[in-house]
Write an enzyme that holds these catalytic residues in place. Sequence first.
Site, mmCIF file in Angstrom:
data_model
loop_
_atom_site.group_PDB
_atom_site.id
_atom_site.type_symbol
_atom_site.label_atom_id
_atom_site.label_comp_id
_atom_site.label_asym_id
_atom_site.label_seq_id
_atom_site.Cartn_x
_atom_site.Cartn_y
_atom_site.Cartn_z
ATOM 1 C CB SER A 1 57.156 -70.621 42.792
ATOM 2 O OG SER A 1 58.134 -69.651 42.567
ATOM 3 C CG HIS A 2 59.883 -69.767 46.184
ATOM 4 N ND1 HIS A 2 58.795 -69.228 45.541
ATOM 5 C CD2 HIS A 2 59.703 -69.529 47.498
ATOM 6 C CE1 HIS A 2 57.993 -68.676 46.427
ATOM 7 N NE2 HIS A 2 58.524 -68.844 47.636
ATOM 8 C CG ASP B 1 62.020 -69.844 40.957
ATOM 9 O OD1 ASP B 1 62.323 -69.736 39.757
ATOM 10 O OD2 ASP B 1 60.875 -69.608 41.392
ATOM 11 C CG ASP C 1 58.272 -71.168 38.614
ATOM 12 O OD1 ASP C 1 59.105 -70.780 39.442
ATOM 13 O OD2 ASP C 1 57.249 -70.516 38.328
ATOM 14 C CG ASP D 1 58.904 -67.382 38.392
ATOM 15 O OD1 ASP D 1 59.647 -67.909 39.245
ATOM 16 O OD2 ASP D 1 57.672 -67.264 38.533
ATOM 17 N NE ARG D 2 60.145 -66.518 43.845
ATOM 18 C CZ ARG D 2 59.850 -66.212 45.105
ATOM 19 N NH1 ARG D 2 60.810 -66.152 46.005
ATOM 20 N NH2 ARG D 2 58.624 -65.978 45.467
ATOM 21 C CE LYS E 1 58.783 -64.293 40.420
ATOM 22 N NZ LYS E 1 57.326 -64.377 40.600
HETATM 23 C C1 G16 Z 1 55.028 -65.111 43.519
HETATM 24 C C2 G16 Z 1 54.517 -63.942 42.733
HETATM 25 C C3 G16 Z 1 55.366 -62.740 43.003
HETATM 26 C C4 G16 Z 1 55.453 -62.466 44.497
HETATM 27 C C5 G16 Z 1 55.973 -63.699 45.189
HETATM 28 C C6 G16 Z 1 56.019 -63.582 46.700
HETATM 29 O O1 G16 Z 1 56.280 -65.477 43.045
HETATM 30 O O2 G16 Z 1 54.523 -64.216 41.361
HETATM 31 O O3 G16 Z 1 54.826 -61.670 42.316
HETATM 32 O O4 G16 Z 1 56.287 -61.393 44.743
HETATM 33 O O5 G16 Z 1 55.127 -64.779 44.885
HETATM 34 O O6 G16 Z 1 54.760 -63.515 47.186
HETATM 35 P P1 G16 Z 1 54.448 -63.586 48.733
HETATM 36 O O7 G16 Z 1 55.280 -62.508 49.363
HETATM 37 O O8 G16 Z 1 52.986 -63.337 48.803
HETATM 38 O O9 G16 Z 1 54.867 -64.943 49.234
HETATM 39 P P2 G16 Z 1 56.600 -66.986 42.736
HETATM 40 O O10 G16 Z 1 58.018 -66.973 42.255
HETATM 41 O O11 G16 Z 1 56.429 -67.689 44.054
HETATM 42 O O12 G16 Z 1 55.601 -67.412 41.729
#
Ligand code: G16
Length: 542
Positions: free
Chosen positions: A111-112, A276, A278, A280-281, A375
Amino acid sequence: MPKISTTAYLDQRPGTSGLRKKVAEFKQPHYLENFVQCILDAAGDVAGKTLVLGGDGRYLNAHAVQVILRICAGNGVGRVIVGRGGLLSTPAASHLIRVNQAHGGIILSASHNPGGPDADFGIKYNTANGGPAPESVTEDIYARSQRIDAYHCVETDDIDLDTLATSHLDRMVIEVVDPVDAYADLLKTLFDFDLIRSKLADGSLSVVFDAMNAITGPYATRLLVDELGAPKDAVLRGTPLPDFGGAHPDPNLVHAADMVARMTAADAPVLGAASDGDGDRNLIHGAGLYVTPSDSLAVIAANATLIKGYSAGIAGVARSMPTSRAVDRVAKALGLPAFETPTGWKFFSNLLDDGRITVCGEESFGTGSNHVREKDGLWAVMCWLNLLAVRGDSVRDILIDHWQTYGRDYYTRHDFEALDSDAANRLMQELESKVDTLVGSTWSGHRVLHADNFAYTDPVDGSESARQGIRVSFEGDARIVYRLSGTGTAGATLRVYIERAESHPERLLLDPQQVLADLIAVAGDLADIRGFTGRERADVIT
Ligand code: G16
């Protein structure tokens, strides 16, 4: 099938969104292979079935895709649909699973989180509805990872994934598809491209989008430049790089600084945005004004009927627990059902599948709808472009109008990163042990009305998720939430979410950090953050 002996690794428990680890950990012998075999075993009978495969292009993506293809063939998978070059954004992968009625999909991303040889890699499994595997499946994957002693794998040279073609690996079909085509077609059904194109052409609308050297570069170029006619330089950092150019692909005010600088200049475009690693953000920014993800969700919900794909109205809304309650106010005013779920997109899946909600989102820069089961960063950008085109207002005007109608939820998140895990766990345990005694206590004049450790019962399948974060509500419609991140790869990250509602028309345009300053201090005292962690201040404030 060829069987290769292996030894279990005991640290393969998926977090909030799949397994995320340092590249060096994924490079340990059989580490990736073990986890992929456990995914396939937990996914049910995959023999002869179709899977979707792709990732955000970060370091190790290219190698991992080849390994996964060999293991899929070794397990008798029937067909794998792969994005060209092994690339797929997370929402595009979700869509491909759905549109091809695939059994599931494997998505490679952290992800990010940063990428590169010394940074992070990740892998997650999505089920047939296109959404992240539910906890029952991720726990099954983990349980299997504890006892795995062999995996199935065919031997072959690397497959050519750069050409759009269909080939065979043993009896398995490999179909290399354009990563953008199907996704772009989907978005065209949801948004008024003609109207947006005409507003971009006459100059009443303008946009700058920061792809952060990550996966959305090709998607944004196709949609914003090729389809909608925005100038090429509307897409910043549009070429996906394995290490994201050394940058951090996290769309926040710190890491999207160039886009933010453009949006705070005198000649700022109407809309600024970023996505971000991938895809999705999303980050949404108006001229001189940042839109929090919680407010963005509320604005989209309130204005959904102005957007082509949602003109018939929405069924309901959902937000993750730490997300501000702004969208709840919209739901209440419009008479819509509103759900509060634990952090993690997977918790929205049942509500979406069951038709209880249409739009949902999280404070962690995630917004989406029932069009996929992830997302979707560019979907949020298109929502805003569509809204701006229809309303002809600025982002600022839309936001002020929204706050005047529904009130404003002043909101901030303070992250304390790379903490000693034991210290962070002790802090949470101590908080948990005192929730029952907090009610009625007063902290710098703020009286506690309610405190609990959030537990969720899924209204569709009755599954239960306990201990999802400490909620403390105060008089004056204020709230503090504490939880540990489930996505980090180094130590622990404590997230503290602080908010207060305000409806006085003259107090809607203040600085959130100032409005919330006293509550921020309470948040530190109540959990004794300094005592447990030694930290005076949060590392990242958004
Ligand atoms: C993932 C999840 C999200 C979550 C985020 C933050 O996002 O898909 O639903 O809100 O992590 O999670 P945490 O607060 O546990 O770090 P992504 O974009 O990282 O895949």
